[in-house]
Design a protein around this motif. Sequence first.
Motif, PDB file in Angstrom:
ATOM      1  N   LEU A 131       0.794  -1.187   0.163  1.00  0.00           N
ATOM      2  CA  LEU A 131      -0.105   0.171   0.153  1.00  0.00           C
ATOM      3  C   LEU A 131       0.990   1.110   0.024  1.00  0.00           C
ATOM      4  O   LEU A 131       1.935   1.417   0.688  1.00  0.00           O
ATOM      5  CB  LEU A 131      -0.901   0.069   1.125  1.00  0.00           C
ATOM      6  CG  LEU A 131      -1.806  -1.226   1.295  1.00  0.00           C
ATOM      7  CD1 LEU A 131      -2.527  -1.162   2.543  1.00  0.00           C
ATOM      8  CD2 LEU A 131      -2.787  -1.215   0.222  1.00  0.00           C
ATOM      9  N   ASP A 133       1.622   5.308   0.875  1.00  0.00           N
ATOM     10  CA  ASP A 133       1.269   6.192   1.590  1.00  0.00           C
ATOM     11  C   ASP A 133       0.147   6.799   1.369  1.00  0.00           C
ATOM     12  O   ASP A 133       0.025   7.328   0.349  1.00  0.00           O
ATOM     13  CB  ASP A 133       2.388   7.232   2.289  1.00  0.00           C
ATOM     14  CG  ASP A 133       3.700   6.680   2.769  1.00  0.00           C
ATOM     15  OD1 ASP A 133       3.580   5.460   3.204  1.00  0.00           O
ATOM     16  OD2 ASP A 133       4.889   7.143   2.697  1.00  0.00           O
ATOM     17  N   THR A 134      -0.659   7.318   2.631  1.00  0.00           N
ATOM     18  CA  THR A 134      -1.908   7.987   2.307  1.00  0.00           C
ATOM     19  C   THR A 134      -1.681   9.291   1.559  1.00  0.00           C
ATOM     20  O   THR A 134      -2.249   9.768   0.805  1.00  0.00           O
ATOM     21  CB  THR A 134      -2.770   8.414   3.492  1.00  0.00           C
ATOM     22  OG1 THR A 134      -2.004   8.728   4.669  1.00  0.00           O
ATOM     23  CG2 THR A 134      -3.595   7.157   4.011  1.00  0.00           C
ATOM     24  N   MET A 137      -1.446   8.884  -2.134  1.00  0.00           N
ATOM     25  CA  MET A 137      -2.737   8.409  -2.542  1.00  0.00           C
ATOM     26  C   MET A 137      -3.379   9.848  -2.616  1.00  0.00           C
ATOM     27  O   MET A 137      -4.316  10.221  -3.900  1.00  0.00           O
ATOM     28  CB  MET A 137      -3.664   7.638  -1.815  1.00  0.00           C
ATOM     29  CG  MET A 137      -3.087   6.252  -1.848  1.00  0.00           C
ATOM     30  SD  MET A 137      -4.230   5.032  -0.808  1.00  0.00           S
ATOM     31  CE  MET A 137      -5.750   5.258  -1.573  1.00  0.00           C
ATOM     32  N   ARG A 138      -3.490  10.732  -1.683  1.00  0.00           N
ATOM     33  CA  ARG A 138      -4.424  12.111  -1.680  1.00  0.00           C
ATOM     34  C   ARG A 138      -3.823  12.754  -2.858  1.00  0.00           C
ATOM     35  O   ARG A 138      -4.564  13.687  -3.551  1.00  0.00           O
ATOM     36  CB  ARG A 138      -4.422  12.769  -0.378  1.00  0.00           C
ATOM     37  CG  ARG A 138      -5.003  12.079   0.635  1.00  0.00           C
ATOM     38  CD  ARG A 138      -6.440  11.898   0.737  1.00  0.00           C
ATOM     39  NE  ARG A 138      -6.700  10.382   0.161  1.00  0.00           N
ATOM     40  CZ  ARG A 138      -6.823   9.515   0.709  1.00  0.00           C
ATOM     41  NH1 ARG A 138      -6.930   9.266   2.047  1.00  0.00           N
ATOM     42  NH2 ARG A 138      -7.328   8.127   0.344  1.00  0.00           N
ATOM     43  N   GLN A 159      -7.308  -3.647   5.016  1.00  0.00           N
ATOM     44  CA  GLN A 159      -6.403  -2.474   5.075  1.00  0.00           C
ATOM     45  C   GLN A 159      -6.309  -1.638   3.715  1.00  0.00           C
ATOM     46  O   GLN A 159      -6.208  -0.534   4.096  1.00  0.00           O
ATOM     47  CB  GLN A 159      -4.937  -3.325   5.048  1.00  0.00           C
ATOM     48  CG  GLN A 159      -4.853  -4.258   6.450  1.00  0.00           C
ATOM     49  CD  GLN A 159      -3.738  -5.195   6.268  1.00  0.00           C
ATOM     50  OE1 GLN A 159      -2.826  -4.899   5.702  1.00  0.00           O
ATOM     51  NE2 GLN A 159      -3.818  -6.317   6.774  1.00  0.00           N
ATOM     52  N   ALA A 160      -6.696  -2.055   2.356  1.00  0.00           N
ATOM     53  CA  ALA A 160      -6.565  -1.143   1.526  1.00  0.00           C
ATOM     54  C   ALA A 160      -7.951  -0.330   1.557  1.00  0.00           C
ATOM     55  O   ALA A 160      -7.693   0.948   1.287  1.00  0.00           O
ATOM     56  CB  ALA A 160      -6.531  -2.011   0.380  1.00  0.00           C
ATOM     57  N   LEU A 163      -7.889   3.127   3.268  1.00  0.00           N
ATOM     58  CA  LEU A 163      -7.266   4.214   2.748  1.00  0.00           C
ATOM     59  C   LEU A 163      -8.069   5.030   1.807  1.00  0.00           C
ATOM     60  O   LEU A 163      -7.766   6.048   1.015  1.00  0.00           O
ATOM     61  CB  LEU A 163      -5.862   3.724   2.063  1.00  0.00           C
ATOM     62  CG  LEU A 163      -4.907   3.091   2.784  1.00  0.00           C
ATOM     63  CD1 LEU A 163      -3.661   2.605   1.969  1.00  0.00           C
ATOM     64  CD2 LEU A 163      -4.422   3.781   3.995  1.00  0.00           C
ATOM     65  N   HIS A 164      -9.379   4.544   1.473  1.00  0.00           N
ATOM     66  CA  HIS A 164     -10.336   4.998   0.433  1.00  0.00           C
ATOM     67  C   HIS A 164      -9.753   5.168  -0.843  1.00  0.00           C
ATOM     68  O   HIS A 164      -9.653   6.359  -1.252  1.00  0.00           O
ATOM     69  CB  HIS A 164     -10.694   6.402   1.145  1.00  0.00           C
ATOM     70  CG  HIS A 164     -11.062   6.373   2.283  1.00  0.00           C
ATOM     71  ND1 HIS A 164     -12.417   5.916   2.662  1.00  0.00           N
ATOM     72  CD2 HIS A 164     -10.981   7.014   3.798  1.00  0.00           C
ATOM     73  CE1 HIS A 164     -12.651   6.025   3.786  1.00  0.00           C
ATOM     74  NE2 HIS A 164     -11.747   6.577   4.517  1.00  0.00           N
TER      75      HIS A 164
END
Length: 339
Positions: A131, A133-134, A137-138, A159-160, A163-164
């Motif tokens: 995954l 880092d958030t 992603m953002r 878990q995934a 993180l939306h």
Amino acid sequence: MPKSPFPARLPLVQAPMAGVTTPELVAAVSEAGALGSLGAGYLSAERLAADLKRIRQLTPQPFMVNLFVPDPEPQFSADELNAALTALQPMLNDLQLPRPTLAPPYAADFGDQLCVLLEEAPAAVSFTFGLPDTDIMRAFQAQGTQVWLTVTSLEEGEQAAALHPDALVAQGRAAGGHRGGWQADALAPTVELTQELLALGQPVVAAGGLMTPGDIRRALEAGAAAAQCGTAFLLAREAGTSAPYREALEGARRGGEAAMTMLTRGPSGRLARGLVNRLAAVDTVLPYPAQNALTQPLRAEATRQHRPEWLSLWAGEQVAELTGERSAAELVRWLTSEL
Ligand SMILES: Cc1cc2nc3c(=O)[nH]c(=O)nc-3n(C[C@H](O)[C@H](O)[C@H](O)COP(=O)(O)O)c2cc1C
């Protein structure tokens, strides 16, 4: 959270396949109305930028790019390196090669790859092996790039989903290539895994063993937002599949032993499904991606010498259902013909 619309007209994704998905393949699939995707896990930032430029010269349509989330750099002893080389000695003898040297870095720089993708903003990025880092992603989502996360079990999906992401890619047991999650023993059937993951409330893209129009229709009927097909595109004219690899796949189309696949760490150190051959039988390996870096020049030479027994012949369990060489556009039309 509002669901992001699927970024292509047809609910079909040509799977990212590092080493096989050329800009020409990606563009041809996207031009045909499905979602082409570039497996960029092994590409340097420069090569990635060049490939994206080429795709955009070929099509204005949306496409996806896939990256491998790196593990910490693997540690191993000189004895372990020696054991891995000894296991590769028959390959070296056969190809008349000296023992290769190995030095880090063993993989392309993930940070540099991310910089290129953040600048180029493809319609979607997907991540495999872990995954991101958030904040990464953002950053993608803020600029309108969808983020898809590859998982192989409900636990990984939970878990995934926290993180939306914009979608989960459910990779079932039959899938060709590397296991895309981080639990090596997660080997659920594709449609079952898809249905389990739907309970998490995210769009799910089903991957693994989907080879025919009927397979794709059934995955969508089970609730998948789209079907992601890899092996089905390996013989596409625009794919970068090498001549000895194509020959092995043509053999697999005839079924029987030539179509048998297995899970192996031989070529890369990470579990992956491919046709049974001598390299797949190598089981003393360095951790990923060091084994991948160790065997890469040897596999390149095996390609030059047309020796499929020493290649990573990634293919899914349903490889015998491959249709012969066709254009990517014809494949897209055929695969979506029951929708
Ligand atoms: C040759 C090959 C290379 C692959 N490379 C990648 C990759 O770079 N990134 C990724 O997320 N998945 C990769 N995969 C897995 C696909 O995304 C997908 O899960 C798989 O192809 C689906 O199963 P199927 O091959 O039975 O269609 C690869 C698969 C193959 C066959």
